[in-house]
Design a protein around this motif. Structure first.
Motif, PDB file in Angstrom:
ATOM      1  N   ARG A  64       0.954  18.629  42.253  1.00 12.86           N
ATOM      2  CA  ARG A  64       0.053  17.761  41.489  1.00 12.86           C
ATOM      3  C   ARG A  64      -0.374  16.549  42.298  1.00 12.86           C
ATOM      4  O   ARG A  64      -1.502  16.068  42.159  1.00 12.86           O
ATOM      5  CB  ARG A  64       0.745  17.323  40.192  1.00 12.86           C
ATOM      6  N   PHE A  91      18.716  18.533  40.500  1.00  9.89           N
ATOM      7  CA  PHE A  91      17.311  18.556  40.092  1.00  9.89           C
ATOM      8  C   PHE A  91      16.845  19.999  39.953  1.00  9.89           C
ATOM      9  O   PHE A  91      17.434  20.912  40.511  1.00  9.89           O
ATOM     10  CB  PHE A  91      16.444  17.826  41.123  1.00  9.89           C
ATOM     11  N   THR A  92      15.775  20.171  39.206  1.00 14.17           N
ATOM     12  CA  THR A  92      15.165  21.485  39.056  1.00 14.17           C
ATOM     13  C   THR A  92      14.085  21.631  40.108  1.00 14.17           C
ATOM     14  O   THR A  92      13.082  20.902  40.084  1.00 14.17           O
ATOM     15  CB  THR A  92      14.558  21.647  37.647  1.00 14.17           C
ATOM     16  N   THR A  93      14.302  22.553  41.048  1.00 13.37           N
ATOM     17  CA  THR A  93      13.399  22.684  42.186  1.00 13.37           C
ATOM     18  C   THR A  93      11.972  22.966  41.744  1.00 13.37           C
ATOM     19  O   THR A  93      11.020  22.411  42.301  1.00 13.37           O
ATOM     20  CB  THR A  93      13.898  23.800  43.122  1.00 13.37           C
ATOM     21  N   SER A  94      11.799  23.809  40.732  1.00 17.45           N
ATOM     22  CA  SER A  94      10.448  24.141  40.277  1.00 17.45           C
ATOM     23  C   SER A  94       9.709  22.910  39.761  1.00 17.45           C
ATOM     24  O   SER A  94       8.494  22.774  39.959  1.00 17.45           O
ATOM     25  CB  SER A  94      10.497  25.224  39.209  1.00 17.45           C
ATOM     26  N   ASP A  95      10.437  22.001  39.112  1.00 17.31           N
ATOM     27  CA  ASP A  95       9.814  20.756  38.633  1.00 17.31           C
ATOM     28  C   ASP A  95       9.364  19.900  39.807  1.00 17.31           C
ATOM     29  O   ASP A  95       8.266  19.325  39.790  1.00 17.31           O
ATOM     30  CB  ASP A  95      10.791  19.966  37.762  1.00 17.31           C
ATOM     31  N   ALA A  96      10.226  19.803  40.826  1.00 17.55           N
ATOM     32  CA  ALA A  96       9.885  18.993  41.996  1.00 17.55           C
ATOM     33  C   ALA A  96       8.669  19.563  42.717  1.00 17.55           C
ATOM     34  O   ALA A  96       7.756  18.819  43.111  1.00 17.55           O
ATOM     35  CB  ALA A  96      11.078  18.915  42.942  1.00 17.55           C
ATOM     36  N   ALA A 103       6.329  21.419  41.425  1.00 15.81           N
ATOM     37  CA  ALA A 103       5.152  21.224  40.578  1.00 15.81           C
ATOM     38  C   ALA A 103       4.605  19.811  40.722  1.00 15.81           C
ATOM     39  O   ALA A 103       3.380  19.607  40.778  1.00 15.81           O
ATOM     40  CB  ALA A 103       5.500  21.522  39.118  1.00 15.81           C
ATOM     41  N   MET A 104       5.503  18.829  40.800  1.00 21.15           N
ATOM     42  CA  MET A 104       5.062  17.454  40.979  1.00 21.15           C
ATOM     43  C   MET A 104       4.390  17.276  42.335  1.00 21.15           C
ATOM     44  O   MET A 104       3.350  16.620  42.445  1.00 21.15           O
ATOM     45  CB  MET A 104       6.248  16.504  40.834  1.00 21.15           C
ATOM     46  N   TYR A 135      10.632  10.883  39.769  1.00 23.60           N
ATOM     47  CA  TYR A 135       9.244  11.163  39.386  1.00 23.60           C
ATOM     48  C   TYR A 135       8.630   9.968  38.657  1.00 23.60           C
ATOM     49  O   TYR A 135       7.463   9.634  38.868  1.00 23.60           O
ATOM     50  CB  TYR A 135       9.180  12.403  38.498  1.00 23.60           C
ATOM     51  N   GLU A 136       9.428   9.335  37.817  1.00 23.59           N
ATOM     52  CA  GLU A 136       8.932   8.171  37.080  1.00 23.59           C
ATOM     53  C   GLU A 136       8.540   7.046  38.040  1.00 23.59           C
ATOM     54  O   GLU A 136       7.554   6.335  37.805  1.00 23.59           O
ATOM     55  CB  GLU A 136       9.988   7.669  36.094  1.00 23.59           C
ATOM     56  N   SER A 193      19.778  18.821  45.726  1.00 24.41           N
ATOM     57  CA  SER A 193      18.970  19.726  44.896  1.00 24.41           C
ATOM     58  C   SER A 193      19.737  20.275  43.699  1.00 24.41           C
ATOM     59  O   SER A 193      19.117  20.705  42.718  1.00 24.41           O
ATOM     60  CB  SER A 193      18.428  20.876  45.740  1.00 24.41           C
TER      61      SER A 193
END
Length: 268
Positions: A246, A235-240, A242-243, A213-214, A232
Motif C-alpha cells: 500500500r 507479527f503477521t507477515t501477510s499484514d506487513a 500488505a502495508m 503501522y500506526e 516476525s
C-alpha cells in the motif's frame, strides 16, 4: 572490541547543503530492492545519498557502477565488522572535508522507507541533533538507526568521537546498545540541544515494535525491517506485506525468502 574497520571512499561527495548517509550491510556488495527504494525515496526528497557499504571485500568497479546507477551520489566502503556506528565516523569525516557545515541525515538499513518526506519532518526542528524516536529501555536515549545532525563541524565530530572512537570498534550488539547508543545523545548534547520526534508512553516500550503501522500512518517515515525478520513471530507477515504494498514498497525479496532468507540476514 576490535580494531576499527578499514574504509575507503569509492565515489567522493561534493559540496551540498544537506546529505543523507545510508548504511548498507551486504556482504556481496549487492543492492536489494529495499536499498534501491530507500535511495530513490531520499533522492526524491532532495537528499544526495552517501552510501556506506559494509561488505566482505573492497567493491569492484562493476559494483561501484551499479550503486551509482541505483542513485548513490557518493559511496564509501567499510569492512563488515563494527556494526553501523563504525561506519558513521568515516562518513562524517569525509563529509566534513568535502562539504563542511552541511546538515546530515543518518539512517541504516534496518529501516524500510522513508514513506513520508524526512526533510519536511526535520527542517524546522529546534535541535542540533534530532532523533526520530526515543526509548527508555536501559536508560532514556534516542534510537540510533536514524538521526538528523545540523551543521556538521569539528566540534560535533569531537563529541561523536567520545562514543564512536577511531581507535577501536564494538562488535557485539549488546555492547553497541549499552555503550554507544545509550550514550550518544548525552555526548552530542555537549555541542547543542538534542530532541526526538516521537516518545513512548511507558518506560518498557519500543514504539517501532509496539505500534509499527500506526507510527507510519501518523507520519513516522520508517518501518523496522525486523518485523519481517528476527521479530516476525510477533507479527503477521501477510499484514506487513500488505502495508508495504500500500505504501509502494517492493515486496519481492520478502516473499522470495518467506521472512527468513539471506536478504533478511544482511544486517547483523
Amino acid at each position: 572490541m576490535r580494531p576499527p574497520p578499514r574504509s575507503d571512499v569509492l565515489i567522493p561527495a561534493q559540496a551540498h547543503p544537506r546529505w543523507a548517509v545510508y548504511f548498507v550491510y551486504s556482504l556481496s556488495g549487492a543492492a536489494f530492492d529495499q536499498h534501491r527504494f530507500t535511495v530513490q525515496q531520499l533522492r526524491q526528497d532532495g537528499w544526495p545519498v552517501l552510501v556506506v557499504l559494509a561488505c566482505a571485500e573492497r567493491p569492484s568497479t562493476a559494483v561501484v557502477a551499479q550503486w551509482r546507477q541505483h542513485g548513490a551520489s557518493a559511496l564509501l566502503w567499510k569492512e563488515p565488522h563494527g556494526f553501523d556506528l563504525s561506519g558513521l565516523r568515516p562518513a562524517l569525516q569525509h563529509l566534513l572535508g568535502r562539504s563542511p557545515g552541511c546538515d546530515v541525515l543518518w539512517l541504516n538499513d534496518s529501516l524500510l522507507g522513508p514513506f513520508h518526506s524526512v526533510y519536511e519532518l526535520v527542517r524546522h526542528t529546534p535541535w542540533r541533533v534530532t532523533g526520530f524516536a526515543s526509548c527508555f529501555i536501559i536508560e532514556p536515549h534516542i534510537q540510533s538507526y536514524a538521526l538528523f545532525l545540523r551543521t556538521l563541524d569539528a566540534s560535533l565530530m569531537q563529541a561523536l568521537s567520545q562514543v564512536v572512537p577511531g581507535s577501536h570498534c564494538l562488535n557485539q550488539h549488546s555492547a553497541v546498545a549499552f555503550v554507544q547508543e545509550t550514550r550518544l545523545a548525552r555526548h552530542l548534547s555537549q555541542q547543542g540541544s538534542v530532541g526526538t520526534l516521537w516518545s513512548p508512553l511507558r518506560d518498557d516500550m519500543d514504539l517501532t515494535m509496539a505500534y509499527p503501522y500506526e507510527l507510519v500512518e501518523d507520519g513516522f517515515p520508517f518501518l523496522k525491517r525486523s518485523i519481517l525478520g528476527k521479530f516476525s513471530d510477533f507479527f503477521t507477515t501477510s499484514d506487513a506485506l500488505a502495508m508495504l504494498r500500500r505504501w509502494g514498497h517492493p515486496v519481492r525479496d520478502f516473499e522470495l525468502f518467506e521472512g527468513c532468507g539471506a536478504f533478511l540476514q544482511t544486517t547483523p
